[in-house]
Motif scaffolding. Structure first.
Motif, short mmCIF file in Angstrom:
data_model
loop_
_atom_site.label_atom_id
_atom_site.label_comp_id
_atom_site.label_asym_id
_atom_site.label_seq_id
_atom_site.Cartn_x
_atom_site.Cartn_y
_atom_site.Cartn_z
N LEU A 213 39.10 41.69 37.01
CA LEU A 213 40.39 41.35 37.61
C LEU A 213 41.20 42.61 37.88
CD1 LEU A 213 42.38 39.18 38.54
CD2 LEU A 213 43.20 39.02 36.18
N LYS A 214 41.14 43.57 36.98
CA LYS A 214 41.84 44.84 37.18
C LYS A 214 41.33 45.54 38.44
CE LYS A 214 43.08 49.07 34.66
NZ LYS A 214 42.74 50.03 35.69
N ALA A 215 40.00 45.53 38.64
CA ALA A 215 39.42 46.16 39.83
C ALA A 215 39.83 45.41 41.10
CB ALA A 215 37.90 46.20 39.71
N VAL A 216 39.88 44.09 41.02
CA VAL A 216 40.28 43.27 42.18
C VAL A 216 41.74 43.57 42.54
CG1 VAL A 216 40.83 40.91 42.89
CG2 VAL A 216 38.61 41.41 41.84
N LYS A 217 42.60 43.64 41.55
CA LYS A 217 44.02 43.91 41.83
C LYS A 217 44.21 45.30 42.43
CE LYS A 217 46.08 40.71 38.50
NZ LYS A 217 46.90 40.56 37.26
N LEU A 233 37.62 38.39 52.00
CA LEU A 233 37.45 39.82 52.23
C LEU A 233 37.36 40.57 50.89
CD1 LEU A 233 37.45 42.39 54.01
CD2 LEU A 233 39.96 42.35 53.89
N VAL A 234 38.28 40.28 49.98
CA VAL A 234 38.29 40.98 48.69
C VAL A 234 37.03 40.63 47.89
CG1 VAL A 234 39.52 41.30 46.52
CG2 VAL A 234 40.80 41.12 48.66
N ALA A 235 36.62 39.37 47.93
CA ALA A 235 35.41 38.97 47.21
C ALA A 235 34.19 39.72 47.73
CB ALA A 235 35.20 37.46 47.34
N ALA A 236 34.10 39.85 49.05
CA ALA A 236 32.97 40.58 49.64
C ALA A 236 32.99 42.05 49.24
CB ALA A 236 33.00 40.43 51.16
N ARG A 237 34.18 42.65 49.23
CA ARG A 237 34.29 44.07 48.85
C ARG A 237 33.95 44.28 47.37
NH1 ARG A 237 37.80 47.56 51.83
NH2 ARG A 237 38.76 48.28 49.88
N GLN A 238 34.21 43.28 46.54
CA GLN A 238 33.96 43.40 45.10
C GLN A 238 32.57 42.90 44.70
OE1 GLN A 238 35.99 44.73 42.59
NE2 GLN A 238 37.10 45.54 44.34
N GLY A 239 31.85 42.30 45.65
CA GLY A 239 30.50 41.82 45.35
C GLY A 239 30.49 40.56 44.49
N VAL A 240 31.54 39.72 44.63
CA VAL A 240 31.59 38.46 43.88
C VAL A 240 31.83 37.33 44.88
CG1 VAL A 240 32.46 39.58 41.81
CG2 VAL A 240 34.09 38.62 43.46
N SER A 241 31.68 36.10 44.42
CA SER A 241 31.92 34.96 45.30
C SER A 241 33.40 34.65 45.38
CB SER A 241 31.18 33.72 44.79
OG SER A 241 31.78 33.26 43.59
N PRO A 242 33.88 34.07 46.50
CA PRO A 242 35.29 33.67 46.58
C PRO A 242 35.68 32.70 45.47
CG PRO A 242 34.29 33.66 48.76
CD PRO A 242 33.17 33.87 47.78
N TYR A 244 34.48 32.64 42.38
CA TYR A 244 34.67 33.42 41.16
C TYR A 244 35.99 34.19 41.23
CZ TYR A 244 33.85 36.85 37.46
OH TYR A 244 33.97 37.64 36.35
N LEU A 245 36.30 34.72 42.41
CA LEU A 245 37.56 35.45 42.59
C LEU A 245 38.75 34.54 42.29
CD1 LEU A 245 38.74 38.22 43.71
CD2 LEU A 245 39.07 36.97 45.84
N ARG A 246 38.71 33.33 42.82
CA ARG A 246 39.81 32.39 42.56
C ARG A 246 39.93 32.06 41.07
NH1 ARG A 246 37.98 30.28 47.54
NH2 ARG A 246 36.62 28.79 46.49
N SER A 247 38.76 31.96 40.41
CA SER A 247 38.79 31.63 38.98
C SER A 247 39.41 32.76 38.16
CB SER A 247 37.38 31.31 38.48
OG SER A 247 36.60 32.48 38.32
N LEU A 248 39.21 34.02 38.60
CA LEU A 248 39.83 35.15 37.91
C LEU A 248 41.35 35.02 37.91
CD1 LEU A 248 37.75 38.22 39.19
CD2 LEU A 248 37.65 37.18 36.92
N PHE A 249 41.89 34.67 39.07
CA PHE A 249 43.35 34.56 39.16
C PHE A 249 43.85 33.30 38.45
CE2 PHE A 249 42.73 37.71 42.45
CZ PHE A 249 43.84 38.52 42.27
#
Length: 319
Positions: A213-217, A233-242, A244-249
């Motif tokens: 999450l720190k890296a995503v922010k 876009l952020v999920a693709a740049r971080q190599g995770v699924s959208p 999973y990204l939503r679950s982080l937040f």
């Protein structure tokens, strides 16, 4: 939690080496012999937390000796040596001669005597000490790694980056936040050492997710003014699924959309109060911050700060 520094240059020049040796023996349980006693320099910033001790050290060439007597005064901790620049050679009882360079980690059973030599004129090494009991679920991987070097794998890099960030921000954190972060460091160490599945899942639920999450922010900050800033876009740049990204937040108590809006609102607030942007209209500032709808921006701004953009600007440039 406690943060303090040990600096050789703060000591009286005539007795600098002797006094520094006494401090190092008392705190670090090491006897230090400088390669050049007259010009020796060392600076260490130490952070103490329940469950971890972190130290960022920069020093000139020297030899460090953990004698039998000093080793007997240490606790049952695992000390992780991670060179940032420079490097060292080390040999501990029961081990062999090892060279540790940037890109590697040396896993030190802290209660074991040994000698390390730093040949570089400026070595920077980051240290993390963790009680062995906290690493019990990674015993197999830990025993394999002891008294040896291992590559700085992605798991170790997550550990190092998170620990160094915590060390830097420690003076500014509330005690409860710092303790939670210390648990994340422990979890990341477990993962890097190859813990049991149960412990690895725990790390995934705390330390790894916090580091991710720190890296995503940080990535969001780089893209904050881009109109293309989306979860995909952020999920693709971080190599995770959208997903999973939503679950982080969600686990952080805020949606991706609300987090981005809060960061953009803060950017707009700062610009409205900054004389550098005085010639720009409020709508221009809103658009530059990534808001396409001015009425929505005004409503969210007043909800966040209890004042309209016009109020903030007027207060900044009157009186």
């Amino acid at each position: 939690m406690t943060v303090f520094s040990i600096r050789s240059q703060d000591l009286e020049a005539a007795r600098r080496v002797e006094e520094f040796q006494a401090i190092a023996a008392n705190i670090c349980k090491l006897h230090i012999t400088p390669a050049d006693a007259q010009n020796y320099r060392s600076e260490t910033v130490i952070g103490l937390l329940p469950g971890i001790i972190m130290a960022d050290t920069v020093h000139s060439a020297c030899t460090t000796d953990r004698t039998n007597q000093l080793a007997a005064e240490t606790g049952d901790n695992i000390l992780l040596h991670i060179p940032v620049s420079g490097g060292f050679s080390i040999r501990q009882d029961g081990g062999h001669d090892v060279e540790c360079a940037p890109g590697q980690v040396y896993v030190d059973p802290n209660e074991v005597p040994g000698v390390a030599e730093f040949r570089s004129e400026q070595a920077n090494v980051f240290y993390v000490s963790i009680p062995r009991s906290f690493l019990a679920s990674a015993t197999a991987g830990l025993n394999t790694a002891l008294r040896d070097v291992t590559a700085l794998t992605p798991q170790w890099r997550l550990f190092l980056n998170y620990a160094r960030s915590l060390h830097e921000e420690l003076p500014h954190l509330a005690p409860e936040d710092a303790m939670q972060c210390a648990a994340h460091v422990q979890d990341l160490a477990l993962m890097a050492l190859g813990a049991t599945r149960e412990a690895a899942e725990l790390a995934a639920g705390r330390g790894v997710r916090a580091a991710r999450l720190k890296a995503v922010k940080a990535d969001i900050e780089r893209l904050l003014t881009s109109p293309d800033l989306t979860p995909d876009l952020v999920a693709a740049r971080q190599g995770v699924s959208p997903r999973y990204l939503r679950s982080l937040f969600e686990s952080d108590g805020m949606s991706f959309r609300d987090y981005v809006a809060s960061r953009r609102l803060l950017m707009a607030y700062r610009q409205l109060a900054d004389p550098t942007y005085r010639t720009m209209t409020i709508s221009q500032i809103a658009m530059q911050a990534g808001f396409g709808d001015l009425s929505w921006f005004n409503a969210r701004f007043k909800s966040a700060f209890g004042a309209t953009p016009s109020d903030v600007r007027a207060r900044a440039f009157t009186g």
